[in-house]
Design a protein around this motif. Structure first.
Motif, short mmCIF file in Angstrom:
data_model
loop_
_atom_site.label_atom_id
_atom_site.label_comp_id
_atom_site.label_asym_id
_atom_site.label_seq_id
_atom_site.Cartn_x
_atom_site.Cartn_y
_atom_site.Cartn_z
N UNK A 77 -1.31 2.77 -4.39
CA UNK A 77 -0.90 2.11 -5.90
C UNK A 77 -0.17 0.74 -5.88
N UNK A 78 -0.77 -0.17 -5.79
CA UNK A 78 0.33 -0.98 -5.87
C UNK A 78 -0.43 -1.86 -6.66
N UNK A 79 1.14 -2.21 -7.49
CA UNK A 79 0.61 -3.57 -8.51
C UNK A 79 1.96 -4.46 -8.95
N UNK A 80 0.95 -5.76 -8.57
CA UNK A 80 1.84 -6.96 -8.25
C UNK A 80 2.56 -8.06 -9.49
N UNK A 81 3.23 -8.81 -10.09
CA UNK A 81 3.07 -9.33 -10.70
C UNK A 81 4.32 -10.69 -10.98
N UNK A 82 3.23 -11.68 -11.44
CA UNK A 82 4.37 -13.24 -10.88
C UNK A 82 3.33 -13.97 -11.52
#
Length: 139
Positions: free
Chosen positions: A85-90
């Motif tokens: 499970x990957x969560x990315x924020x930009x």
């Protein structure tokens, strides 16, 4: 199997990342969770999730495999299936673009249900991101 979606949230990346990396907040935005225990401060940390789905409850342990504040958080489940499970924020347009993905290797016994599992995973990612947006943008 891979499910992926994204949403724009009107909060800075640091605030969004800090919220999603705190297991105490999980029940507020993750639709199937009954409880979430543990602390996330870096790679190697462990979190225990209890979730409910179609009347069944199960508990699983997740390991933090990537922790790069405020850009990326990745958790891995090794049993009963291998799931990431990957969560990315930009930063984007004065807020944060949050991208979530679930990748998994289905056990042989589950392959006959691959289409259904894919549809449910796609829906789960969209539902959870909508919940995250609602929680973080509601005063």
């Amino acid at each position: 199997m891979e499910a992926r979606s994204s949403v724009h949230i009107g909060q800075p990346p640091e605030a969004v990342f800090d919220f999603i990396s705190d297991p105490a907040n999980d029940r507020a935005w993750r639709s199937h969770l009954v409880s979430s225990r543990g602390d996330i401060t870096g790679a190697g940390d462990r979190v225990t999730h209890t979730y409910s789905y179609q009347g069944r409850t199960a508990t699983t342990e997740l390991e933090v495999t990537e922790y790069t504040r405020p850009e990326r958080l990745t958790l891995a489940i090794r049993d009963p299936a291998k799931i990431r499970i990957s969560l990315g924020c930009r930063a984007e347009d004065g807020g944060t673009r949050v991208t979530a993905s679930i990748r998994g290797e289905l056990p042989l016994a589950a392959k006959m249900f691959a289409g259904r599992i894919q549809r449910e995973a796609d829906q789960l990612v969209r539902t959870d991101l909508a919940g995250l947006k609602r929680v973080l943008e509601t005063p």
